[in-house]
Design a protein around this motif. Structure first.
Motif, PDB file in Angstrom:
ATOM      1  N   GLU A 189       0.828  -1.192   0.000  1.00  0.00           N
ATOM      2  CA  GLU A 189       0.000   0.000   0.000  1.00  0.00           C
ATOM      3  C   GLU A 189       0.869   1.251   0.000  1.00  0.00           C
ATOM      4  OE1 GLU A 189      -3.688  -0.505   2.440  1.00  0.00           O
ATOM      5  OE2 GLU A 189      -2.382  -1.945   3.407  1.00  0.00           O
ATOM      6  N   SER A 190       0.242   2.423  -0.081  1.00  0.00           N
ATOM      7  CA  SER A 190       1.030   3.651  -0.107  1.00  0.00           C
ATOM      8  C   SER A 190       1.833   3.749   1.186  1.00  0.00           C
ATOM      9  CB  SER A 190       0.118   4.868  -0.277  1.00  0.00           C
ATOM     10  OG  SER A 190      -0.844   4.905   0.735  1.00  0.00           O
ATOM     11  N   HIS A 231      -0.467  -1.683  -6.128  1.00  0.00           N
ATOM     12  CA  HIS A 231      -1.205  -1.974  -4.899  1.00  0.00           C
ATOM     13  C   HIS A 231      -2.253  -3.060  -5.177  1.00  0.00           C
ATOM     14  CE1 HIS A 231      -3.842   0.675  -7.131  1.00  0.00           C
ATOM     15  NE2 HIS A 231      -4.823   0.111  -6.473  1.00  0.00           N
ATOM     16  N   SER A 279      -4.698  -8.488  -7.014  1.00  0.00           N
ATOM     17  CA  SER A 279      -5.412  -9.406  -7.916  1.00  0.00           C
ATOM     18  C   SER A 279      -4.885  -9.285  -9.343  1.00  0.00           C
ATOM     19  CB  SER A 279      -6.922  -9.176  -7.861  1.00  0.00           C
ATOM     20  OG  SER A 279      -7.231  -7.849  -8.175  1.00  0.00           O
ATOM     21  N   ILE A 312      -1.643 -11.366  -9.396  1.00  0.00           N
ATOM     22  CA  ILE A 312      -1.830 -12.815  -9.442  1.00  0.00           C
ATOM     23  C   ILE A 312      -2.028 -13.261 -10.890  1.00  0.00           C
ATOM     24  CG2 ILE A 312      -3.344 -14.710  -8.722  1.00  0.00           C
ATOM     25  CD1 ILE A 312      -3.723 -13.230  -6.085  1.00  0.00           C
ATOM     26  N   GLU A 313      -2.644 -12.390 -11.699  1.00  0.00           N
ATOM     27  CA  GLU A 313      -2.820 -12.731 -13.111  1.00  0.00           C
ATOM     28  C   GLU A 313      -1.533 -12.616 -13.930  1.00  0.00           C
ATOM     29  OE1 GLU A 313      -5.816 -10.853 -15.354  1.00  0.00           O
ATOM     30  OE2 GLU A 313      -7.455 -11.597 -14.111  1.00  0.00           O
ATOM     31  N   LEU A 333      -5.135  -8.401   2.780  1.00  0.00           N
ATOM     32  CA  LEU A 333      -5.202  -7.729   1.479  1.00  0.00           C
ATOM     33  C   LEU A 333      -6.129  -8.471   0.530  1.00  0.00           C
ATOM     34  CD1 LEU A 333      -1.710  -6.577   0.144  1.00  0.00           C
ATOM     35  CD2 LEU A 333      -3.704  -5.195   0.678  1.00  0.00           C
ATOM     36  N   LEU A 334      -5.946  -9.794   0.473  1.00  0.00           N
ATOM     37  CA  LEU A 334      -6.784 -10.589  -0.425  1.00  0.00           C
ATOM     38  C   LEU A 334      -8.254 -10.500  -0.037  1.00  0.00           C
ATOM     39  CD1 LEU A 334      -4.433 -13.664  -0.805  1.00  0.00           C
ATOM     40  CD2 LEU A 334      -5.211 -12.182  -2.658  1.00  0.00           C
ATOM     41  N   SER A 366      -9.636  -7.923   0.986  1.00  0.00           N
ATOM     42  CA  SER A 366     -10.077  -6.547   0.820  1.00  0.00           C
ATOM     43  C   SER A 366     -10.679  -6.299  -0.555  1.00  0.00           C
ATOM     44  CB  SER A 366      -8.901  -5.587   1.017  1.00  0.00           C
ATOM     45  OG  SER A 366      -8.390  -5.717   2.311  1.00  0.00           O
ATOM     46  N   PHE A 367     -10.511  -7.269  -1.465  1.00  0.00           N
ATOM     47  CA  PHE A 367     -11.011  -7.081  -2.824  1.00  0.00           C
ATOM     48  C   PHE A 367     -12.342  -7.773  -3.015  1.00  0.00           C
ATOM     49  CE2 PHE A 367      -6.590  -6.188  -3.642  1.00  0.00           C
ATOM     50  CZ  PHE A 367      -6.664  -5.178  -4.561  1.00  0.00           C
TER      51      PHE A 367
END
Lengths: 280, 303, 319
Positions: free
Chosen positions: C43-44, C212, C215, C218-219, C253-254, C256-257
């Motif tokens: 993150e920032s 940031h 996802s 991961i791609e 983090l994961l 959070s999407f």
């Protein structure tokens, strides 16, 4: 540090002028000694061509000079802020009309106009102050307008409108507090300009030679051929006083500049890094 | 009577049509997501609903009236902006930002204001001691919570949230979305949620409107739209979303040439384009209950 | 990895200010193999952009590299003299930034900027350099006629393609990309990502991809390193992150999407905010926001292998 030095110098000068009745109870006009006496214990800065005490003239004359400079500074700043804010906030036709006037005033050559106006109006510090305000506000108005325009685009202004604030309230309570540093810097600059320009006009004889000020002191020193007499104290004293005042305000200004919110400055990191990459 | 009715709204900037023929409505306590890419007209629509921008055509009705006086409108429709660094005045304290709407709309007296401010800050999950701070002393997430608290100071019926989380760090976005949802549940406040993030629109549930080139091209329940999109643009949008669980699948069509001035705005990128699309904007076609789209291909496919 | 293209070891960067030093990058080590995409997510304020600038030594005061080495093809970049440094920048390491408008010179036509870079580093004549510029444009899907445009005349996606083309001008072995698609909407982001993947397959450069958006990583990435509070807290092959993310921060983090096809499950994000870099907490930087934190976390957890090629710095998963 810079601001402290500037403030201290300015305070000493202003206090000396305020305390003139105590420091030189005889007043500036009293001829208390012979002409062109060199500095001594009795006359700290010597006497001028009329036998008047230069120190007394300096502290009494400073009152007029500083008051005139301050009124011009405050006057031009007020006009500039008012005009600039109105133009920026309301935009559209109001902005175009105001900008037209500002641009016309800006293209008028300042100093010649000042001389012409000062020559036709009754002489005196009030005239000089008025002339300087009339010719001096336009640049500031443009400066404030530009700053206010960039602030106006920011969402906090829109947010204030959504909250239901009225336009004048948005200007006074939301825009203005963000402009203080610019306004203060402009005010400093205007005071310096008024002091030097006003003194220059008086030196040219366009002031009221009967009143004592730093400018008329220079006028009389020139008139009485002080330079030929070698009486350097008569012109160095007021000249130094003007220079010191200007210098102290410039120091104050530096400090204001540094205090300006760095968050408002745009970042250029990526461009700089790319330039470095590109040219090594 | 709906809380908000947007009727045939349009806005031009010079020659450019930013928004055309936008019509939708919002009920009390409903979350409607307006989804689109940059330049789609979604923020312009938001600003017209928030009365920050006057429409060129059409009108916005609040509780059935198009002529609600300024202050009354403001006390019912509020807005949260995208950039929490720009939407708070750097020269004023957090307390100022919350006190002003309270006083303006008589939600508190000057004496009650400090308590009301503290209560607002607690509502959005912030410490009341932050009231004396300046915006630059707060993190981005904290600032956005302050912006939400400011909107809720007037107890609005509708909050227009223009990309409220897109500039926040990933780990705190969900917290802000959850806060919006909680306020909707507790206070029956409606949200017009403007976003480019389809997944977050789906997460908030409610209805979803997809905007492209100034037109709203599809509308319906968010779960339905993200599951069975009818408009080719919505399909493209969904295929472009990074989705590690499903794996990458898309081949993206590239824009070719400028956006046409007549007909459907999506013709330049659409795989199903016909001559009709270039000349005539498709009408609203019903896909299923509460689900519609504007696409000429709809009648021909077995939708 | 003995044959690493880039090997960063023990790298630390501090920002030295009046109120003390802030350690933005704290003893970071990682490697990038030739042709590999290493994703760096955080993150920032986690130090990822500072790290990106530290590798080609582009940091400016008050940022100072205080320890470590950055080896590129066996040479330590931190030890190079200015002349050698200039010769490897751009020709071996290039960069693409988030906002191409900032990286491109606004008052120069695109063609001149391309030609400048090419001529500075290759000594080609102007005509040859412009020819090469046209080739590059075609490569990234820009009409070569666009070389006569100024940056502001291009759309956001076009500018980002142009920045990519300039970065590839000298066929670097490593391209550092710092949030190259963050300013774009998803459709454009997808286009640029597909472009990058295709170009990488053709030209074989390695990428350090900073974002940031885990996802997205991961791609596109082969491996992913997660940064938090100036440190790498987890590193693993990209596909492991979906099934076996180990560090509580990564898992947060994961979570959070919102996903485009989950079923209305409630996400929580991560409460609290990142640690201060000026006065960092002792031990694990994530402890204050971590639901698993215990007394042990007051000591810095070691970065240990918890599965083949999968390392994490957490007491709870390390044991």
């Amino acid at each position: 540090m810079k601001s402290a030095a500037g403030g201290a110098i300015l305070a000493v000068l202003a206090l000396a002028c305020l305390a003139a009745p105590l420091l030189a109870p005889d007043g500036p006009a009293a001829a208390t000694a012979g002409a062109f006496e060199a500095p001594s214990a009795a006359h700290w800065l010597g006497t001028n061509g009329q036998g008047q005490d230069v120190f007394a003239q300096l502290v009494w004359g400073g009152r007029g000079s500083l008051l005139m400079a301050l009124s011009v500074g405050v006057g031009t700043t007020l006009v500039a802020v008012l005009v600039g804010l109105l133009a920026a906030y309301f935009g559209g036709l109001a902005d175009e009309a105001i900008s037209l006037v500002v641009n016309i005033v800006l293209t008028v050559p300042g100093l010649p106009l000042i001389i012409v106006l000062a020559a036709f109006l009754p002489p005196g510090p009030a005239t000089i102050a008025m002339v300087l305000i009339i010719t001096g506000w336009a640049f500031g108005a443009r400066l404030i307008r530009a700053q206010a325009l960039s602030l106006r685009q920011r969402d906090f202004i829109a947010a204030a409108k959504v909250a239901g604030e009225r336009p004048l309230r948005v200007i006074a309570a939301e825009l203005l507090p963000n402009l203080w540093s610019v306004i203060a810097a402009y005010l400093c600059g205007q005071v310096v300009f008024a002091l030097t320009a006003g003194s220059a006009l008086e030196f040219l004889g366009l002031g009221d030679a009967g009143q004592t000020s730093w400018g008329t002191m220079l006028f009389w020193a020139q008139n009485d051929s002080a330079l030929l007499q070698g009486a350097w104290w008569t012109f160095v004293s007021p000249g130094l006083a003007i220079a010191l005042t200007a210098g102290s305000l410039a120091l104050l200004n530096f400090a204001l500049d540094a205090a300006t919110n760095p968050r408002l400055r745009a970042p250029g990191g990526a461009r700089r890094a790319t330039e470095v990459l590109r040219h090594g | 009577m709906s809380l908000l009715d947007v009727e045939n709204l349009g806005r031009t900037f010079g020659e450019a049509h930013a928004v055309r023929e936008a019509s939708f409505s919002l009920e009390r306590g409903e979350i409607v997501a307006l989804v689109g890419e940059s330049g789609s007209g979604k923020s312009t629509t938001a600003r017209m609903v928030a009365r920050l921008l006057a429409p060129t055509t059409g009108r916005v009705l609040l509780e059935g009236s198009a002529t609600v006086p300024e202050l009354a409108y403001r006390s019912k429709v509020q807005m949260v902006f995208q950039d929490p660094f720009g939407s708070l005045n750097p020269a004023r304290t957090i307390g100022h930002h919350l006190t002003r709407p309270l006083l303006l709309h008589r939600r508190a007296t000057r004496k009650q204001a400090p308590q009301a401010v503290a209560a607002l800050l607690e509502t959005v999950g912030l410490d009341p001691s932050l009231a004396v701070r300046h915006p630059h002393e707060l993190s981005g997430g904290q600032r956005q919570r302050v912006a939400i608290a400011r909107a809720f100071a007037v107890e609005p019926l509708l909050v227009v949230a223009d990309e409220p989380v897109s500039m926040l760090d990933v780990s705190i976005r969900i917290g802000v979305l959850n806060l919006m949802e909680r306020l909707r549940d507790e206070r029956e406040t409606a949200f017009l949620y403007i976003t480019h993030d389809v997944a977050s629109a789906r997460y908030l549930g409610g209805r979803m409107l997809v905007m492209y080139g100034g037109h709203i091209v599809e509308g319906g329940p968010a779960r339905v739209l993200t599951g069975e999109p009818a408009h080719p643009y919505t399909r493209l949008l969904l295929a472009a979303v990074p989705n590690p669980r499903r794996g990458s699948s898309s081949t993206v069509t590239r824009p070719t040439g400028p956006r046409p001035s007549t007909g459907c705005p999506f013709t330049a990128r659409c795989p199903l384009v016909t001559d009709l699309c270039r000349t005539t904007m498709p009408p609203v076609t019903r896909v299923a209950d509460g689900h519609w789209a504007r696409c000429h291909a709809l009648g021909k496919e077995n939708q | 990895m003995a044959d690493a293209l880039l090997a960063v070891e023990d790298l630390s960067v501090e920002y030295r200010g009046l109120r003390g030093a802030a350690r933005a990058v704290d003893r970071v080590s990682f490697e990038v193999a030739p042709g590999e995409v290493l994703g760096l997510a955080g993150e920032s304020g986690c130090g990822k952009s500072t790290l990106a600038l530290a590798i080609p030594r582009l940091l400016r005061a008050p940022a100072v590299i205080t320890s470590g080495s950055v080896r590129l093809g066996g040479r330590d970049i931190l030890e190079l003299d200015d002349r050698r440094l200039r010769s490897i920048r751009w020709s071996e390491i290039a960069m693409v930034f988030q906002n191409a408008m900032n990286a491109l010179n606004p008052v120069m036509r695109l063609g001149s900027q391309f030609a400048d870079v090419i001529r500075t580093h290759t000594g080609l004549g102007r005509a040859r350099a412009l020819e090469r510029a046209a080739e590059l444009c075609t490569l990234v899907g820009i009409d070569p006629a666009r070389l006569r445009s100024y940056p502001h005349e291009l759309s956001g996606g076009m500018r980002q393609r142009a920045a990519l083309a300039i970065a590839l001008a000298l066929e670097p072995k490593l391209v550092i990309m710092d949030e190259p698609t963050t300013a774009l909407d998803v459709v454009l982001q997808r286009e640029i990502m597909e472009e990058i993947t295709a170009l990488r397959e053709r030209l074989g450069f390695a990428v350090l991809f900073i974002t940031h958006d885990i996802s997205l990583l991961i791609e596109v990435a082969d491996r992913i390193a997660i940064m938090y509070g100036g440190r790498i807290v987890e590193q693993a092959p990209a596909r492991s992150f979906l099934e076996s993310a180990a560090h509580p921060y990564t898992r947060g983090l994961l979570a959070s999407f919102p996903s485009i096809d989950d079923d209305g499950e409630r996400l929580t994000g991560i409460p609290g905010s990142p640690p201060s870099l000026i006065d960092p907490p002792a031990g694990c930087g994530f402890a204050a926001r971590c639901t698993l934190a215990s007394d042990r976390c007051r000591e810095t957890p070691p970065f240990v292998e918890i599965a083949p090629a999968h390392r994490a710095a957490c007491w709870e998963v390390g044991a």
